[in-house]
Design a protein around this motif. Structure first.
Motif, PDB file in Angstrom:
ATOM      1  N   LEU A  19       0.891  -1.142  -0.060  1.00 22.52           N
ATOM      2  CA  LEU A  19       0.225   0.081   0.015  1.00 22.52           C
ATOM      3  C   LEU A  19       0.819   1.140   0.032  1.00 22.52           C
ATOM      4  O   LEU A  19       1.448   1.903   1.012  1.00 22.52           O
ATOM      5  N   PRO A  20       1.121   1.578  -1.185  1.00 20.34           N
ATOM      6  CA  PRO A  20       2.053   3.152  -1.285  1.00 20.34           C
ATOM      7  C   PRO A  20       1.444   4.344  -0.983  1.00 20.34           C
ATOM      8  O   PRO A  20       0.127   4.247  -1.034  1.00 20.34           O
ATOM      9  N   HIS A  21       2.245   5.155  -0.718  1.00 15.19           N
ATOM     10  CA  HIS A  21       1.568   6.773  -0.465  1.00 15.19           C
ATOM     11  C   HIS A  21       1.100   6.878  -2.003  1.00 15.19           C
ATOM     12  O   HIS A  21       1.822   6.674  -3.136  1.00 15.19           O
ATOM     13  N   GLN A  22       0.042   7.834  -2.195  1.00 17.82           N
ATOM     14  CA  GLN A  22      -0.751   7.793  -3.476  1.00 17.82           C
ATOM     15  C   GLN A  22      -0.348   8.932  -4.186  1.00 17.82           C
ATOM     16  O   GLN A  22      -0.808  10.302  -3.939  1.00 17.82           O
ATOM     17  N   SER A  82      -2.573  13.324   0.754  1.00 17.45           N
ATOM     18  CA  SER A  82      -1.703  13.620   1.644  1.00 17.45           C
ATOM     19  C   SER A  82      -1.313  12.738   2.744  1.00 17.45           C
ATOM     20  O   SER A  82      -1.173  11.523   2.736  1.00 17.45           O
ATOM     21  N   SER A  83      -1.419  13.443   3.982  1.00 15.59           N
ATOM     22  CA  SER A  83      -1.059  12.384   5.147  1.00 15.59           C
ATOM     23  C   SER A  83      -2.242  11.249   5.472  1.00 15.59           C
ATOM     24  O   SER A  83      -1.608  10.331   6.081  1.00 15.59           O
ATOM     25  N   THR A  84      -3.340  11.388   4.892  1.00 22.72           N
ATOM     26  CA  THR A  84      -4.134  10.446   5.133  1.00 22.72           C
ATOM     27  C   THR A  84      -4.275   9.174   4.193  1.00 22.72           C
ATOM     28  O   THR A  84      -5.078   8.300   4.196  1.00 22.72           O
ATOM     29  N   SER A  85      -3.492   9.286   3.139  1.00 20.37           N
ATOM     30  CA  SER A  85      -3.602   8.501   1.809  1.00 20.37           C
ATOM     31  C   SER A  85      -3.608   7.161   2.230  1.00 20.37           C
ATOM     32  O   SER A  85      -4.572   6.236   1.703  1.00 20.37           O
ATOM     33  N   HIS A  86      -2.768   6.422   3.002  1.00 23.54           N
ATOM     34  CA  HIS A  86      -2.815   5.214   3.215  1.00 23.54           C
ATOM     35  C   HIS A  86      -4.132   4.663   3.838  1.00 23.54           C
ATOM     36  O   HIS A  86      -4.539   3.511   3.508  1.00 23.54           O
ATOM     37  N   PHE A  87      -4.802   5.424   4.565  1.00 30.41           N
ATOM     38  CA  PHE A  87      -5.850   5.081   5.209  1.00 30.41           C
ATOM     39  C   PHE A  87      -7.103   5.182   4.467  1.00 30.41           C
ATOM     40  O   PHE A  87      -8.174   4.405   4.766  1.00 30.41           O
TER      41      PHE A  87
END
Lengths: 349, 298
Positions: free
Chosen positions: A259-262, A297-302
């Motif tokens: 699951l990478p940063h988007q 941004s900072s929420t991307s993985h979730f």
């Protein structure tokens, strides 16, 4: 030493949907490239007039608590992790910390630990690094990592200011608004939880992306050397994975998903194809939701995790390798199973 | 077992840049600690105000780059030692918040040496007469020891309920136009200092009760420095006079904000006043209202 796990997840996405086409059509200086096909971003969510970083985070935190076995008063810690700090409209807050207002509004104990933490797009994963350490060290039994990213103001600045067909603000058109929160708790189940959290800051390239107030318009802007960041990350990613393989004895086949940063579909696929060639190892299925949410941004993985879980697209007892990437340049990995979240959402058969 | 301060340093050279102040303090601190800079694997910036109001990257990577702490872990195709950097903000209490974060990293084995830096200069990087905080950079280097009853113990954090934080600080984008990199607006209630005093007293009383602290066994009290006499007014309110000794550096340094506690610690540490097993009570209180207390055993 204690082990921790994902106990609950809550994601809030604003209702308004804005397409990449709409954004580009309204710009005087259009990009020379096709932004949608390059990034894979068709739409992103957009804040309403009454939404800001604080309200997005609060809504996500409340959803997270609704899905949790814990009450707000049980939480020992709350960490607010976003880049944007807007509250009461566009005011960007310095003091007190926004975690203090969240703590009060959620009904947490006055003695619970609260602070804000910022680490660009690696914010929530850095929050996870901190809370995982706190649980392992016995400082806390459970806590919340939360972020509200009201980040589309940088898109508005970019739309006004882009004058050059190759402009440092083009990456600002890829972002979307969201709130995400997770509760992490101590875990006694060997089959569930966080295996490792490993982060580094490649500070040599700390100046390749800056988010700061614009000097041409009122509001915040972001200036990114996207090609430079991609070049430096791609040349280090195989080595970073080789380091993890050696340190933790892991293999590509150990994971069901990565699951990478988007950032952009093409950049992500190029990076991991390069890893496959360099490492001569399997690369697990890559989870991407860029088409509908862009880079949150900072929420991307979730946001992505919530998206796949809501659609029951993940296998039972999935093991996921989270890949964090942010200005700094921050690079990091989290290996975890998410059994408790799968109980909350369900899984594919 | 505890988190000990291996070295501390401050910088008050008149520079108006949070990054420059902290880099100078950190350079001296690493040198005094006698550790290899490649072994500093965690860097936390705990200041509130940021040069030019940079929102990303975090300020810590920019400081890390200037310090040269494993700036590129990839050496000859292999990953070697690495450093992880980020920012913690919790107003006046940010330093003790950062210490709890560092302590968990050190205790869990995720980190070996943690460097906490803070420095609050006006975002414009220029002298601003209305800015209430003095330009002080501070740095402490933390390590974990298995020795019993050493270093930081018994942290207590507390916030007051209610929507009025007493002091509010933000950037009003609607009003500031294109001066966003140059501004920080701070609104302080008229009764902020008296409310803060009461809250700090209430917090210390609660701390003493919860951790069965005998104030007569505490040699020093280091506190926030919002005004001259902040610490002694607290000890007076609790009925303690003379012991512990209050460190008040307001005359010399003004309101050193997020650097107040490391500055006061550095003052007594540097003067050679500390003896083995001395107990120092760290207390900060600020906007929120928020307080943080911790005992430090030398």
């Amino acid at each position: 030493m204690n082990k921790s796990r994902f106990e609950s997840l809550g994601v809030y996405l604003p209702e308004k949907i804005v397409s990449t086409k709409e954004l580009i059509d309204s710009m005087e200086q259009k990009p020379q490239f096709d932004l949608e096909s390059l990034t894979g971003i068709k739409t992103r969510r957009w804040r309403s007039e009454c939404e800001d970083s604080y309200t997005l985070a609060l809504k996500a935190a409340k959803k997270c608590l609704e899905n949790s076995e814990y009450e707000a008063s049980d939480l020992d810690v709350i960490i607010f992790c976003s880049i944007t700090h807007s509250k009461d409209g566009t005011n960007h807050w310095f003091e007190p910390s926004l975690s203090k207002f969240l703590k009060d509004n959620l009904g947490m104990r006055p003695s619970a630990i609260n602070f804000d933490m910022t680490n660009a797009c690696a914010g929530m994963l850095t929050g996870l690094f901190i809370l995982n350490n706190m649980i392992k060290a016995g400082t806390a039994s459970c806590g919340m990592v939360v972020s509200g990213e009201c980040i589309t103001p940088i898109s508005e600045t970019a739309m006004k200011e882009i004058k050059d067909p190759i402009d440092a603000q083009f990456a600002s058109l890829t972002v979307g608004d969201s709130g995400a929160a997770m509760i992490i708790d101590r875990c006694s189940n060997e089959e569930d939880g966080i295996d490792f959290v490993e982060f580094m800051t490649v500070a040599e390239f700390a100046e390749l992306c800056f988010g700061m107030p614009s000097e041409q318009n009122s509001g915040i802007a972001m200036y990114t050397d996207a090609i430079g960041i991609h070049r430096e990350v791609i040349s280090r990613l195989p080595g970073a994975i080789r380091h993890l393989k050696k340190k933790y004895g892991m293999k590509g086949e150990d994971f069901d998903y990565i699951l990478p940063h988007q950032t952009s579909t093409r950049a992500i696929q190029t990076a991991f194809s390069h890893c496959r060639e360099q490492l001569d190892d399997e690369i697990p299925e890559i989870l991407i939701s860029l088409d509908r949410y862009g880079n949150t941004s900072s929420t991307s993985h979730f946001v992505v995790l919530h998206d796949y879980l809501s659609r029951k697209q993940l296998k039972k007892k999935s093991k996921i390798l989270f890949f964090g990437l942010a200005s700094g340049i921050v690079m990091g990995f989290v290996s975890a199973t998410i059994n408790k979240l799968e109980e909350q959402y369900g899984y594919c058969n | 077992m505890g988190t000990v301060i291996k070295a501390s340093s401050i910088c008050a050279n008149g520079t108006h840049s949070a990054i420059e102040l902290t880099v100078i303090a950190a350079e001296q601190c690493i040198e005094k600690a006698g550790v290899e800079r490649t072994d500093v694997d965690l860097l936390i910036y705990a200041g509130v105000y940021r040069d030019h109001n940079i929102a990303e990257p975090a300020i810590a990577p920019l400081i890390q780059k200037k310090l040269g702490l494993n700036n590129d872990p990839l050496i000859n195709g292999e990953f070697g030692k690495m450093t992880f950097s980020f920012d913690i903000t919790n107003g006046e209490c940010g330093f003790l918040s950062a210490v709890t974060v560092a302590e968990a990293a050190l205790k869990s084995g995720s980190s070996r040496y943690a460097l906490i830096v803070s420095g609050d200069a006006h975002p414009s990087k220029k002298k601003q007469p209305d800015f209430p905080y003095s330009n002080i950079g501070s740095a402490v280097l933390l390590a974990y020891t298995e020795e019993k009853e050493k270093g930081f113990t018994n942290f207590m954090f507390k916030t007051a309920n209610g929507d009025n934080p007493g002091l509010k600080s933000y950037l009003e984008f609607d009003k500031i136009g294109t001066r966003g990199r140059e501004m920080a607006l701070i609104y302080m209630d008229n009764d902020y200092h008296s409310k803060l005093h009461s809250f700090a007293v209430e917090s210390i009383r609660e701390y003493i009760g919860a951790h069965m602290v005998d104030p007569l066994n505490v040699r020093y009290l280091v506190t926030s420095q919002q005004y001259k006499g902040f610490g002694s007014k607290i000890t007076h309110a609790i009925g303690l006079n003379g012991t512990p000794k209050v460190i008040d550096l307001h005359d010399e340094y003004g309101d050193s904000h997020t650097s107040s506690l490391p500055l006061s610690f550095h003052h007594i540490f540097n003067n050679g006043e500390l003896k083995e097993n001395d107990r120092i009570l760290f207390v900060s209180a600020g906007s929120g209202l928020t307080s943080a207390c911790a005992m430090y055993v030398v």
